[in-house]
Design a protein around this motif. Structure first.
Motif, PDB file in Angstrom:
ATOM      1  N   SER A  11       0.819  -1.217   0.000  1.00  0.00           N
ATOM      2  CA  SER A  11       0.000   0.000   0.000  1.00  0.00           C
ATOM      3  C   SER A  11       0.848   1.261   0.000  1.00  0.00           C
ATOM      4  O   SER A  11       0.565   2.221  -0.733  1.00  0.00           O
ATOM      5  CB  SER A  11      -0.941  -0.005   1.210  1.00  0.00           C
ATOM      6  OG  SER A  11      -0.209  -0.105   2.419  1.00  0.00           O
TER       7      SER A  11
ATOM      8  N   LEU B  30      -8.916  -0.747  -0.690  1.00  0.00           N
ATOM      9  CA  LEU B  30      -8.330  -1.476   0.424  1.00  0.00           C
ATOM     10  C   LEU B  30      -9.315  -2.495   1.003  1.00  0.00           C
ATOM     11  O   LEU B  30      -8.951  -3.635   1.306  1.00  0.00           O
ATOM     12  CB  LEU B  30      -7.885  -0.502   1.513  1.00  0.00           C
ATOM     13  CG  LEU B  30      -6.609   0.294   1.214  1.00  0.00           C
ATOM     14  CD1 LEU B  30      -6.445   1.439   2.214  1.00  0.00           C
ATOM     15  CD2 LEU B  30      -5.383  -0.618   1.236  1.00  0.00           C
TER      16      LEU B  30
ATOM     17  N   ALA C  30      -6.985   0.970   5.985  1.00  0.00           N
ATOM     18  CA  ALA C  30      -8.092   1.705   5.368  1.00  0.00           C
ATOM     19  C   ALA C  30      -8.540   2.880   6.238  1.00  0.00           C
ATOM     20  O   ALA C  30      -9.059   3.884   5.728  1.00  0.00           O
ATOM     21  CB  ALA C  30      -9.269   0.762   5.108  1.00  0.00           C
TER      22      ALA C  30
ATOM     23  N   TYR D 110      -4.653  -4.637   5.722  1.00  0.00           N
ATOM     24  CA  TYR D 110      -5.252  -3.710   4.755  1.00  0.00           C
ATOM     25  C   TYR D 110      -6.493  -3.037   5.339  1.00  0.00           C
ATOM     26  O   TYR D 110      -6.729  -1.840   5.117  1.00  0.00           O
ATOM     27  CB  TYR D 110      -5.626  -4.439   3.465  1.00  0.00           C
ATOM     28  CG  TYR D 110      -4.475  -4.597   2.482  1.00  0.00           C
ATOM     29  CD1 TYR D 110      -3.715  -3.499   2.087  1.00  0.00           C
ATOM     30  CD2 TYR D 110      -4.165  -5.837   1.941  1.00  0.00           C
ATOM     31  CE1 TYR D 110      -2.666  -3.634   1.193  1.00  0.00           C
ATOM     32  CE2 TYR D 110      -3.116  -5.985   1.035  1.00  0.00           C
ATOM     33  CZ  TYR D 110      -2.375  -4.875   0.672  1.00  0.00           C
ATOM     34  OH  TYR D 110      -1.335  -5.013  -0.221  1.00  0.00           O
TER      35      TYR D 110
END
Length: 389
Positions: A25, A54, A305, A301
């Motif tokens: 990311s 995400l 977010a 993830y």
């Protein structure tokens, strides 16, 4: 009783999953935000898109990893985001871009259900797909050079960090340089950030469909996602001895793209580079437990977010060319790999170069962007320019 030893390159599945999510990311979120903004998204819509990507990729990974006990890693389409950045606003604006995301997602679902479509995509020469992507990436990868010349005080620390980290740990060169870029932004514009901008929220956009958006965004987005993410993702995962359920994976990522599109997500797909982190020795010596790394990455993830609003606000407040330069640095590795793949086939090299040049030109003809025309030119010229023996 035997005792399993761990080599210096092996770790635990949970840690490998966390590293996968953080590296995956942080290495490209700025490209995603820039791409969504380039095709007309507001800062709120871009933040919603990043949040959506995400969440949808995390949920898709959870389903596939737990169901198949296989370290299948999903990601957003970084090449697709770079394509958006080079395409710019099309006829119909942001709603038309969202409509194109839906078309691309539908094509991915159909690819999983109809083997003939997958076979058709596989017939596109890899050299042309790589050349098109390289042309799309070139203007973005020039940003560190122009940024360093125009805003050395802002861009210089980012470039220097990237160079130093390449000597220390290539894997962390891009994430650490992006962290420095965000640090530059905080120092220079931190006081102008409103607390309300830091909270991630979903923003709905009613899709609109135009021919220009479908041709300029949907078709190239589908092709680069398939050729640069899904096909290599299968190859990387298979190289570690795991079988990817192709039809189900395409269905999951296609549905994830369809669901996420109205909220700003452009495309999710199989991961290519980070797939090696969850499927390889980094995820532990016991191959039967490496699927846990995919689960760990999914959870990470979802946690990341929560930071989408803050990241988008920081990018929006960035001075000079600092974030554009950071995006260019993040894509240099992809550009290098794309150029190598484009020029590897000697027989089709001239057609690939033409494809690359047209894609890099950024021209728009009949309201259709350069990426589409680059691929058309490459396909037409390849048989004409092929080496005759």
């Amino acid at each position: 009783m035997s005792q399993t030893t761990t080599t210096p390159h092996e770790g635990t599945p949970v840690v490998a999953g966390i590293v996968t999510a953080v590296v995956g990311s942080s290495s490209s979120f700025v490209v995603v935000l820039a791409g969504l903004t380039a095709v007309g998204a507001s800062h709120a819509q871009a933040a919603s898109g990043l949040l959506t990507l995400l969440v949808t990729q995390a949920l898709g990974m959870l389903w596939l990893a737990i169901r198949h006990r296989t370290p299948i890693t999903l990601a957003w389409s970084t090449p697709g985001a770079a394509l958006l950045l080079s395409t710019g606003v099309v006829t119909g604006g942001w709603p038309a871009a969202v409509g194109a995301f839906l078309v691309s997602g539908l094509l991915i679902v159909v690819t999983g259900l109809v083997p003939a479509l997958g076979a058709l995509i596989a017939r596109i020469p890899t050299s042309l797909a790589r050349a098109m992507l390289a042309g799309v990436l070139l203007p973005i990868c020039l940003e560190p050079v122009t940024g360093l010349a125009d805003s050395p005080a802002y861009v210089g620390p980012v470039v220097l960090t990237w160079l130093v980290m390449h000597r220390i740990s290539r894997r962390w060169a891009v994430p650490v340089s992006l962290a420095v870029a965000l640090g530059v932004v905080i120092v220079s514009a931190g006081s102008s950030l409103a607390p309300g901008d830091l909270v991630p929220t979903l923003t709905w956009t009613t899709p609109h469909w135009t021919v220009a958006a479908v041709v300029s965004i949907a078709v190239p987005l589908y092709i680069v996602t398939m050729a640069s993410q899904n096909v290599p993702g299968v190859a990387v995962t298979s190289s570690f001895g795991y079988q990817v359920p192709w039809r189900e994976t395409m269905t999951v990522t296609g549905i994830g793209t369809l669901v996420g599109a109205p909220f700003g997500g452009h495309a999710i797909n199989l991961a290519a580079i980070t797939a090696a982190m969850t499927a390889g020795p980094m995820a532990g010596p016991d191959r039967s437990r490496r699927w846990i790394a995919a689960v760990s990455a999914s959870v990470t993830y979802l946690v990341l977010a929560l930071a989408c609003g803050a990241l988008t606000a920081l990018v929006a407040a960035a001075p000079g060319d600092v974030m554009q330069a950071a995006a260019g640095l993040a894509l240099l590795g992809t550009l290098a790999a794309s150029l190598a793949g484009a020029l590897a086939d000697e027989d089709g090299r001239e057609a690939a170069v033409v494809c690359f040049v047209i894609a890099a030109s950024g021209v728009t003809i009949l309201s259709v962007g350069a990426a589409f025309w680059a691929l058309v030119a490459g396909l037409v010229l390849r048989p004409l320019l092929a080496t005759r023996t």
